[in-house]
Each structure stands twice: as structure tokens, then as C-alpha cells.
Enzyme design. Structure first.
Site, PDB file in Angstrom:
ATOM      1  N   SER A  69       0.837  -1.162  -0.013  1.00  9.40           N
ATOM      2  CA  SER A  69      -0.027   0.091   0.070  1.00  9.40           C
ATOM      3  C   SER A  69       0.782   1.108  -0.037  1.00  9.40           C
ATOM      4  CB  SER A  69      -0.929  -0.162   1.353  1.00  9.40           C
ATOM      5  OG  SER A  69      -1.528   1.360   1.448  1.00  9.40           O
ATOM      6  N   ASP A 173     -21.899   0.099   0.556  1.00  5.12           N
ATOM      7  CA  ASP A 173     -20.561   0.523   0.140  1.00  5.12           C
ATOM      8  C   ASP A 173     -20.195  -0.386  -1.038  1.00  5.12           C
ATOM      9  OD1 ASP A 173     -21.147   1.909   2.239  1.00  5.12           O
ATOM     10  OD2 ASP A 173     -19.337   1.351   3.454  1.00  5.12           O
TER      11      ASP A 173
END
Ligand code: ADP
Ligand code: MG
Length: 396
Positions: A69, A173
Site C-alpha cells: 500500500s 458500500d
């Protein structure tokens, strides 16, 4: 926008060569109305926004998933063939949870090297977690040659998040990130998962998001508390009305009949959900008819209900809503997402945008000492492969 080149550079730095790398994106979302209704089988009205998680990915010839990440400057990995005990609090859980649920649903996945970056702010109610899950999910499935229905992928990501993070979130979501469309709101029936796309006329009114920059500690535990309270209210109401399976099935008249059978707190929780479902359907109709006056009323009423009945607002969110009410050209403002901090969403007449941003920022700064971040998002398509995937890598 997240930058293709930065993600590809990160991939190069961590996994050396770039042959066979593909790029995928999946958006965050903002919910216009229908808050805390998804896990009650109700209705929600989100839009996917141009804040994305971008994933660079290449298959491996083993069963390891390695993820870097850029936001965290951290790499994590897990083995698809060897589940280990879940370690709470690790960001890789969002990815591992999704991958394992995809496997559990009978699909096969290959191992992969992944570098990713997101410009969805985390913990701000714009769903960085679902954008992460769906971006990686679609990327893994595609490189594994698996065809998967996007609703099934959304369900896998939701179940994975339950199991791996303990946040008992609804399905909104993931569905928004997987199935969003340009300039369209998704009216989702969270029981059937049917989606009606409603075109939003943004020629005169812009969608605006204000980020309080705060997230109060109790967010996740209070979310799970609310779920439990809804289940308790449902079981009491179901005792008198056996056709009631969830709060979605309860009418306002039924709720008033059983009001004295439950605590005032449970009654208020149920009232929020029952009235919010009506507001959401009415807001979808108002959007269809470009009736921004009606939409505005419904958004303010939703905020009041979340603040007083559901008790998930925060002083910073209330301040923004109260401020918006005094600014000409604002058509509705409410907290959006789970609450206890995060963002508000508003519609603002385009020729008043400057006044809106200046006043919101200055009053927020004066009252809280904090800077208010304001986004004017585009409403975009859901997850997809990014075409321009072979951008040159700097310093190669
Ligand atoms: P929200 O979905 O509203 O942004 P959540 O608490 O559900 O808030 O998810 C935020 C969490 O998701 C972060 O704390 C982190 O663990 C994970 N996450 C999201 N995006 C990234 C990213 N780009 N890199 C690593 N972890 C991420
Ligand atoms: Mg989330």
C-alpha cells in the site's frame, strides 16, 4: 485522482519487472440519503465518486498474495491455501477477507503481486474500505480468469469485512463501488439487491462533500450496537406482527401500536429506520423530478433523525448542517456514512459555490480550530480495468 505512474513505480520498486502488470480501479462513494437502513433490508441512495483505489497487479505462480500500500508504505502478504488466525487491526484483512470469501463461494484465485494507492480518505465515511476490497477483488478475479457477478463480489467483500475486521456493515458500500454509474444515483433495495439508476441533473446544482476531519473513537462499536438495537426492536415488533422480518417491513402505524412495548431508546432507533426508508424513496422520486426543494427537506429531515433518534451524529457534523442552513443556494445537507464524524453531503447551486465554501470553511475554523476539507466530486462509473496500463515507469 490517484496517479497511475506512482502506483506503477511502487509496483516496480517492490516486485522488480513490469511485464504483464494490469491496472484496476474502484471508487469510494457518498450516500445521498438512506443511512443505517442497509442492514435493515431497507433502501439507500449512494453515488460512486471520483476518489479511487488504484491497483497494479500481476499473477504469481504460487498461492501467495503480496500487497504493497503506497498510502501505508507497508507490504503485507497471505497464502490463499493456508488460512491463519485473524489478527484484528491489520489493513490487509480487508483484502484477505474478500479473497477468502471469493474462494468460499466456489471461485478459484491465483496468487498475485499487488501495489495499490487510494485517494479516498480513510475513516471519513466515503468508504475507502469497500473501494479497496472491490478494486482488489475485481483485479484478482480478472487475472484468475473468473467471471463473477458484481453483486456476488459485493457480498463476498461485505462478508469478508464482517469476518476479518468485525465491522458488521451493510451491503451499500460494496455495491456502490462495484456498480456505480456516471451522474447516477443508485436506489438500492438492500433486501432484493435490485438497483434502479436515477440520473442526476448536475447542471445547476453541484454535489459537495465537507470533511470534518474527525472520527470519534466509538464509531465501530457504536455501529455494531445500533445493529443489535435494530435486531432487538425487530424481534419485539415481530412478536406482535409476525410478517415483520426486519425493520424494512414495519409501517409507522405498526410502530406506534407497539411503542409502549419497548424502551424509548429502541423506539427511537426503529423510528429512524422506518422513516428513513420513506425519505429515501421520496428522495429518489424528487431526484427523478429534479425537485431539489423536496430533496433538500428530506436531507435535512434525515440529519435530524440521525442526530436525535439514531444518535450517530457528532457536534462537528451538526455545526456544518446548522451552518449550511444559513447559506443561500444550499439544497439540503446531512451527515453521510456511519456517523460520529466523517463527512456531510450537500447540493449547492453552482453560482453560490464560492460563497458556500468560504462560509463553511471560515465558520468551521472559527468554531473548531480545524480546517475543513471540501470536495466537489464527479459521479463516476464503478470498478473497472484501467485501459492505459503500460505507462512508462520513471528511472527504469
Ligand atoms: P471508511 O471505509 O469509511 O473509509 P473504514 O474504517 O471502514 O472507513 O476503513 C478504513 C480502513 O480501511 C483503514 O483504516 C485501512 O485499514 C483500510 N484501508 C483503506 N484504504 C487503504 C489503503 N489504500 N491502504 C491500506 N489500507 C487501507
Ligand atoms: Mg468502510
Amino acid at each position: 485522482m490517484v496517479n497511475n505512474e506512482r502506483v506503477l513505480n511502487a509496483f516496480h520498486a517492490h516486485y522488480s519487472h513490469m511485464d504483464g502488470v494490469r491496472l484496476f480501479r474502484a471508487p469510494g462513494r457518498v450516500n445521498l440519503i438512506g443511512e443505517h437502513t442497509d442492514y435493515n433490508d431497507g433502501f439507500v441512495l449512494p453515488v460512486a465518486i471520483d476518489l479511487d483505489t488504484l491497483v497494479a497487479i500481476r499473477p504469481r505462480n504460487d498461492s501467495i498474495i503480496s500487497v504493497y500500500s503506497v498510502n501505508r508504505s507497508e507490504r503485507g502478504e497471505f497464502d490463499l491455501e493456508q488460512p491463519k488466525e485473524i489478527e484484528r487491526g491489520n489493513w490487509v484483512n480487508y483484502i484477505e477477507g474478500t479473497a477468502r470469501r471469493i474462494l468460499k463461494k466456489g471461485h478459484s484465485l491465483v496468487g498475485a503481486d499487488i501495489a495499490l494507492e487510494s485517494d479516498v480518505p480513510t475513516g471519513a465515511g466515503l468508504s475507502s474500505s469497500a473501494s479497496l476490497e472491490i478494486a482488489v477483488g475485481i483485479a484478482l478475479l480478472t487475472i484468475s480468469g473468473e467471471q463473477v457477478d458484481r453483486k456476488e463480489l459485493a457480498r463476498a467483500a461485505q462478508e469478508g469485512e464482517h469476518e476479518y475486521t468485525g465491522a458488521l456493515i451493510g451491503i451499500m458500500d460494496q455495491l456502490s463501488s462495484a456498480l456505480g454509474d456516471e451522474n447516477s444515483a443508485l436506489l438500492i433495495d438492500c433486501r432484493s439487491l435490485d438497483i434502479n439508476y436515477i440520473w442526476i441533473d448536475v447542471t445547476k446544482h453541484a454535489l459537495m462533500i465537507c470533511n470534518t476531519g474527525v472520527k470519534h473513537d466509538l464509531a465501530t462499536s457504536a455501529y455494531n450496537d445500533r445493529r443489535r438495537e435494530c435486531a432487538e426492536a425487530t424481534s419485539i415488533i415481530g412478536h406482535y406482527y409476525p410478517n415483520v422480518i426486519s425493520l424494512r417491513d414495519v409501517t409507522e402505524t405498526q410502530l406506534m401500536h407497539v411503542r409502549d412495548k419497548m424502551s424509548p431508546m429502541l423506539f427511537r432507533r426503529a423510528r429512524h429506520v422506518v422513516t428513513e426508508n420513506h425519505r429515501t424513496l421520496a428522495a429518489a422520486e424528487a431526484l427523478r423530478n429534479r425537485n431539489f426543494d423536496r430533496l433538500s427537506e428530506l436531507m435535512y429531515a434525515s440529519h435530524e433523525s440521525l442526530k436525535l433518534d439514531y444518535e450517530v451524529s457528532a457536534p462537528e457534523l451538526d455545526l456544518l448542517v446548522d451552518t449550511a442552513l444559513t447559506i443561500p443556494g444550499v439544497y439540503g445537507t446531512r451527515m453521510t456514512g456511519g456517523g460520529f464524524g466523517g463527512c456531510t453531503v450537500s447540493f449547492v447551486v453552482r453560482d453560490r459555490l464560492l460563497d458556500f465554501t468560504e462560509r463553511m470553511k471560515s465558520i468551521y475554523k472559527r468554531e473548531t480550530g480545524r480546517n475543513l476539507e471540501i470536495y466537489q466530486p464527479e459521479i463516476v462509473r464503478g470498478a473497472e480495468e484501467v485501459a492505459e496500463r503500460f505507462m512508462p515507469v520513471a528511472n527504469e
